[in-house]
Design an enzyme around this catalytic site. Structure first.
Site, PDB file in Angstrom:
ATOM      1  N   PRO A   2     -21.188   9.207  17.342  1.00 61.04           N
ATOM      2  CA  PRO A   2     -22.243   8.204  17.471  1.00 61.04           C
ATOM      3  C   PRO A   2     -22.423   7.763  18.929  1.00 61.04           C
ATOM      4  O   PRO A   2     -21.467   7.379  19.602  1.00 61.04           O
ATOM      5  CB  PRO A   2     -21.746   7.050  16.605  1.00 61.04           C
ATOM      6  CG  PRO A   2     -20.796   7.678  15.643  1.00 61.04           C
ATOM      7  CD  PRO A   2     -20.142   8.790  16.401  1.00 61.04           C
ATOM      8  N   GLU A   3     -23.662   7.839  19.401  1.00 62.36           N
ATOM      9  CA  GLU A   3     -24.009   7.360  20.732  1.00 62.36           C
ATOM     10  C   GLU A   3     -25.059   6.270  20.567  1.00 62.36           C
ATOM     11  O   GLU A   3     -25.320   5.799  19.458  1.00 62.36           O
ATOM     12  CB  GLU A   3     -24.490   8.524  21.599  1.00 62.36           C
ATOM     13  CG  GLU A   3     -23.450   9.628  21.759  1.00 62.36           C
ATOM     14  CD  GLU A   3     -23.855  10.716  22.741  1.00 62.36           C
ATOM     15  OE1 GLU A   3     -24.519  10.407  23.749  1.00 62.36           O
ATOM     16  OE2 GLU A   3     -23.516  11.903  22.499  1.00 62.36           O
ATOM     17  N   LYS A  58     -22.567   1.271  22.751  1.00 61.29           N
ATOM     18  CA  LYS A  58     -22.130   1.813  21.464  1.00 61.29           C
ATOM     19  C   LYS A  58     -21.550   0.751  20.538  1.00 61.29           C
ATOM     20  O   LYS A  58     -21.011   1.067  19.475  1.00 61.29           O
ATOM     21  CB  LYS A  58     -21.073   2.904  21.697  1.00 61.29           C
ATOM     22  CG  LYS A  58     -21.563   4.075  22.535  1.00 61.29           C
ATOM     23  CD  LYS A  58     -20.446   5.094  22.723  1.00 61.29           C
ATOM     24  CE  LYS A  58     -20.863   6.231  23.635  1.00 61.29           C
ATOM     25  NZ  LYS A  58     -19.796   7.252  23.777  1.00 61.29           N
ATOM     26  N   ARG A 247     -14.189  16.656  28.629  1.00 61.39           N
ATOM     27  CA  ARG A 247     -15.346  16.772  27.745  1.00 61.39           C
ATOM     28  C   ARG A 247     -16.049  18.112  27.951  1.00 61.39           C
ATOM     29  O   ARG A 247     -16.235  18.551  29.087  1.00 61.39           O
ATOM     30  CB  ARG A 247     -16.356  15.653  28.020  1.00 61.39           C
ATOM     31  CG  ARG A 247     -15.853  14.256  27.697  1.00 61.39           C
ATOM     32  CD  ARG A 247     -16.843  13.231  28.212  1.00 61.39           C
ATOM     33  NE  ARG A 247     -16.447  11.875  27.912  1.00 61.39           N
ATOM     34  CZ  ARG A 247     -16.914  11.157  26.891  1.00 61.39           C
ATOM     35  NH1 ARG A 247     -17.799  11.696  26.082  1.00 61.39           N
ATOM     36  NH2 ARG A 247     -16.502   9.926  26.691  1.00 61.39           N
TER      37      ARG A 247
END
Length: 258
Positions: A2-3, A58, A247
Site C-alpha cells: 500500500p502506497e 501512508k 529495494r
C-alpha cells in the site's frame, strides 16, 4: 505494498461510515496492535463514532470524538467494509462493528498495525518524523527537500522523513515519466529536472488516487516492470533492474540515462 493512493482509497472507505456509533471493537490478532491493548482499544472507542478521517502519506488517522486511531498498512494491509454475516478472511486482524456492517483491518505480514492516540495533538505528535505529504508538496518545496542531498534520488523519494507517501512503485513510475535515472544524486538535479520531477509526481499521483492504486497500465512502467522480458512502454528498450538501498528498482537505460 500500500502506497499513498491505496491509503487514500482506505480513507474514502472509512469516510463513508462516519457518524454512527461503534458497537464494539474485536481484536482477532493482537500482533497488529502497537502500544495499546485489545481491551483498551475497545473501551476507548465503544459507543463513539468515527469523524472525518485524514491521510498523511501512508498513515490514516481516524478521530473518534477524542481518541484517534492511527492505521498503517505496512506491506500487505488494507481496510474494507463488509456485511456482518460475510465470512471472515484468515488475515482479518481488527474488526470495528457498526449497526449495519463492519470495518475490517486485514494484514498478512503484520509489519505495522493499529495505534491509539489520546487526542488529536497526540496523534499529530506521533507523525512528527514524517515529511510533507507527496500529493501536497509544491515544486519549490520539493527542490528544498532534495537540495544538498548526497545520496541517490530513488531512496530520497521513498524516505518517509523526506517525503511522505511514495513507495517503490510510485518512485519508479515518477522517475521514468520524468526521464531521470534513479541512481542520480538527489541534490544534483537542475531546475528543468526538478520541474519535470514535480510534474511527473503530480500526474502519477492524480491518476493513481483516482484508480485507488498504482495502476499497471500498458502505457505505464508499472504495466511492464514485472514481465519476464519487460520492455519500456515508451521506447521498447529492455528494462533494467537492480536493488538500490534494498529495494528493487526498475528503469529504462535509454529514457533515463546517467
Amino acid at each position: 505494498m500500500p502506497e499513498l493512493p491505496d491509503v487514500e482509497k482506505f480513507r474514502r472507505v472509512l469516510a463513508e461510515h462516519t457518524g454512527e456509533p461503534i458497537r464494539s471493537v474485536s481484536v482477532l490478532d493482537a500482533g497488529v496492535l502497537r502500544g495499546v491493548t485489545a481491551r483498551r482499544l475497545d473501551a476507548a472507542l465503544r459507543g463513539r463514532p468515527f469523524g472525518e478521517p485524514r491521510r498523511h502519506g501512508k498513515w490514516l488517522l481516524a478521530p473518534a470524538g477524542g481518541p484517534v486511531v492511527l492505521l498503517h498498512f505496512g506491506m500487505t494491509g488494507s481496510l474494507s467494509w463488509h456485511r456482518a454475516d460475510e465470512p471472515r478472511h484468515r488475515h482479518d486482524r481488527v474488526i470495528w462493528r457498526f449497526r449495519d456492517g463492519e470495518l475490517r483491518y486485514r494484514d498478512m505480514r503484520k509489519l505495522q498495525g493499529v495505534r491509539l492516540a489520546a487526542d488529536g495533538e497526540a496523534a499529530e505528535h506521533a507523525l512528527d518524523g514524517l515529511g510533507p505529504d507527496a500529493s501536497e508538496v509544491s515544486r519549490d518545496r520539493l527542490a528544498d527537500l532534495l537540495s544538498g542531498r548526497r545520496g541517490r534520488l530513488k531512496p530520497a523519494l521513498t524516505d518517509q522523513s523526506v517525503l511522505a507517501g511514495l513507495g517503490n512503485l510510485l518512485a519508479d513510475e515518477i522517475l521514468w515519466r520524468a526521464r531521470i535515472n534513479p541512481m542520480r544524486t538527489g541534490g544534483d538535479l537542475d531546475g528543468p529536472e526538478l520541474t519535470a520531477l514535480h510534474r511527473a509526481m503530480r500526474g502519477v499521483l492524480r491518476a493513481s488516487v483516482k484508480a485507488g492504486r498504482v495502476p499497471p497500465r500498458r502505457t505505464w512502467l508499472t504495466g511492464a516492470r514485472d514481465e519476464p522480458e519487460g520492455a519500456c512502454p515508451r521506447c521498447g528498450t529492455p528494462l533494467s533492474s537492480r536493488r538500490v538501498s534494498g529495494r528493487r528498482t526498475v528503469w529504462c537505460r535509454t529514457c533515463q540515462p546517467r
